[in-house]
Design an enzyme around this catalytic site. Structure first.
Site, PDB file in Angstrom:
ATOM      1  N   THR A 143       0.844  -1.201   0.000  1.00 27.85           N
ATOM      2  CA  THR A 143       0.000   0.000   0.000  1.00 27.85           C
ATOM      3  C   THR A 143       0.879   1.251   0.000  1.00 27.85           C
ATOM      4  O   THR A 143       1.962   1.242   0.592  1.00 27.85           O
ATOM      5  CB  THR A 143      -0.909  -0.019   1.244  1.00 27.85           C
ATOM      6  OG1 THR A 143      -1.796  -1.121   1.128  1.00 27.85           O
ATOM      7  CG2 THR A 143      -1.728   1.267   1.367  1.00 27.85           C
ATOM      8  N   THR A 192       4.409   4.247  -3.499  1.00 29.42           N
ATOM      9  CA  THR A 192       5.399   3.395  -4.175  1.00 29.42           C
ATOM     10  C   THR A 192       4.740   2.100  -4.648  1.00 29.42           C
ATOM     11  O   THR A 192       4.943   1.667  -5.789  1.00 29.42           O
ATOM     12  CB  THR A 192       6.581   3.081  -3.225  1.00 29.42           C
ATOM     13  OG1 THR A 192       6.935   4.266  -2.519  1.00 29.42           O
ATOM     14  CG2 THR A 192       7.778   2.560  -3.989  1.00 29.42           C
ATOM     15  N   ASP A 234       6.259  -4.396  -1.110  1.00 30.52           N
ATOM     16  CA  ASP A 234       5.591  -3.288  -0.417  1.00 30.52           C
ATOM     17  C   ASP A 234       6.561  -2.121  -0.248  1.00 30.52           C
ATOM     18  O   ASP A 234       7.786  -2.314  -0.277  1.00 30.52           O
ATOM     19  CB  ASP A 234       5.110  -3.784   0.966  1.00 30.52           C
ATOM     20  CG  ASP A 234       3.998  -2.920   1.542  1.00 30.52           C
ATOM     21  OD1 ASP A 234       3.740  -1.818   1.022  1.00 30.52           O
ATOM     22  OD2 ASP A 234       3.390  -3.355   2.549  1.00 30.52           O
ATOM     23  N   GLY A 235       6.010  -0.954  -0.042  1.00 31.63           N
ATOM     24  CA  GLY A 235       6.824   0.220   0.267  1.00 31.63           C
ATOM     25  C   GLY A 235       7.159   0.263   1.745  1.00 31.63           C
ATOM     26  O   GLY A 235       6.828  -0.655   2.501  1.00 31.63           O
ATOM     27  N   GLU A 248      -0.829  -5.210   6.055  1.00 30.12           N
ATOM     28  CA  GLU A 248       0.495  -5.373   5.434  1.00 30.12           C
ATOM     29  C   GLU A 248       1.328  -6.405   6.190  1.00 30.12           C
ATOM     30  O   GLU A 248       2.025  -7.224   5.582  1.00 30.12           O
ATOM     31  CB  GLU A 248       1.229  -4.030   5.414  1.00 30.12           C
ATOM     32  CG  GLU A 248       0.652  -3.052   4.412  1.00 30.12           C
ATOM     33  CD  GLU A 248       1.251  -1.657   4.511  1.00 30.12           C
ATOM     34  OE1 GLU A 248       1.255  -0.952   3.507  1.00 30.12           O
ATOM     35  OE2 GLU A 248       1.704  -1.265   5.597  1.00 30.12           O
TER      36      GLU A 248
END
Ligand code: 5RP
Length: 261
Positions: free
Chosen positions: A33, A36, A89-90, A111
């Site tokens: 999410t 990025t 993931d960012g 996440e």
């Protein structure tokens, strides 16, 4: 696909484009999410369109689910697929020990669940996220709304006992309303300045009744891909107990493969 306009967007795009190449046919992939991760979703959609890449994505937020479904990605849920090959993931911060602070976008709970269910977690970021020590970015802690004041008192007491001085704990708001996560919870942002022992702090925070999860990701990520606005990508990964670093060549035409707006 839209074009990255700023230096920071170009860096995020460069990291995402590189990470998207690691997705192989048949994989089950956790989709992170944030801004990025949104580039990653766009890069994956390009690969689906241009290379007929076939994979199943599990989004870590409603926001990511919406973008991914708008772009036609094949999506599922963690309960349906059970286990994931990879999550990309960012992050808000990453240190040299691959420890992360996440949750700036408020999706830390999903996440973390998705990353934990994955064989591998890869973090994509621009260079600003790479830090010597964690903690300049406020640490998000997701709490249930019931008894929020008592949970706050317990968090403050833990921080004091752990030697954190002059800290601020701020209830997150958006548009002047208390922020509500996808799971219906709230977030306290802990302004700690420097986190000395992420491993202890994550365990201690999660022992407090009312705390659902915190944004420290310890021992979860083994690879970071840091993009630069020139198109260069720096890769750091753990291999055989050692840290291996690689750098791609500068790609002068990196952005020429993206269609016009
Ligand atoms: C969301 C996150 C994001 O990964 C983090 O906030 C980074 O976001 P961005 O890529 O927009 O800088 O943890 O909960």
């Amino acid at each position: 696909m839209i074009k990255p306009k700023t230096g920071s967007e170009r860096a995020k795009y460069a990291a995402s484009r590189h990470a998207a190449k690691m997705v192989k046919n048949g994989m089950k992939v956790g989709l992170g999410t944030g801004s990025t991760a949104a580039w990653l979703v766009r890069c994956l959609a390009e690969r689906v369109k241009n290379e007929q890449l076939s994979f199943v994505g599990v989004p870590t937020s409603e926001e990511t689910a919406q973008l991914a479904s708008e772009l036609g990605l094949n999506l599922s849920t963690l309960d349906e697929v059970g286990h994931l090959d990879l999550t990309i993931d960012g992050t808000d911060e990453v240190n040299n020990a691959f420890e992360l602070i996440k949750g700036g976008g408020g999706a830390l709970l999903r996440e973390k669940i998705v990353a934990k269910a994955s064989a591998e977690m890869i973090v994509i970021a621009d260079p600003s996220k790479n830090v010597e020590a964690l903690g300049q970015f406020p640490l998000p802690v997701e709490v249930i709304p019931f008894g929020r004041g008592a949970t706050l008192a317990a968090i403050e007491s833990l921080l004091e006992q752990s030697g954190y001085k002059d800290v601020q704990v701020v209830l997150r708001k958006r548009d002047e309303q208390v922020f509500v996560t996808d799971e219906g919870n709230n977030i306290f942002d802990l302004h700690l300045k420097m986190i000395t022992n992420a491993s202890d702090l994550t365990c201690e925070l999660n022992l407090i009744p009312g705390v659902v999860e915190n944004g420290l990701f310890v021992d979860m990520c083994r690879q970071t891909i840091i993009g630069h606005e020139s198109g260069i990508v720096m890769i750091r990964r753990m291999a055989g107990g050692k840290v291996v670093t690689e750098q791609t060549d500068e790609i002068t035409n990196l952005f020429s493969d993206i269609g016009e707006l």
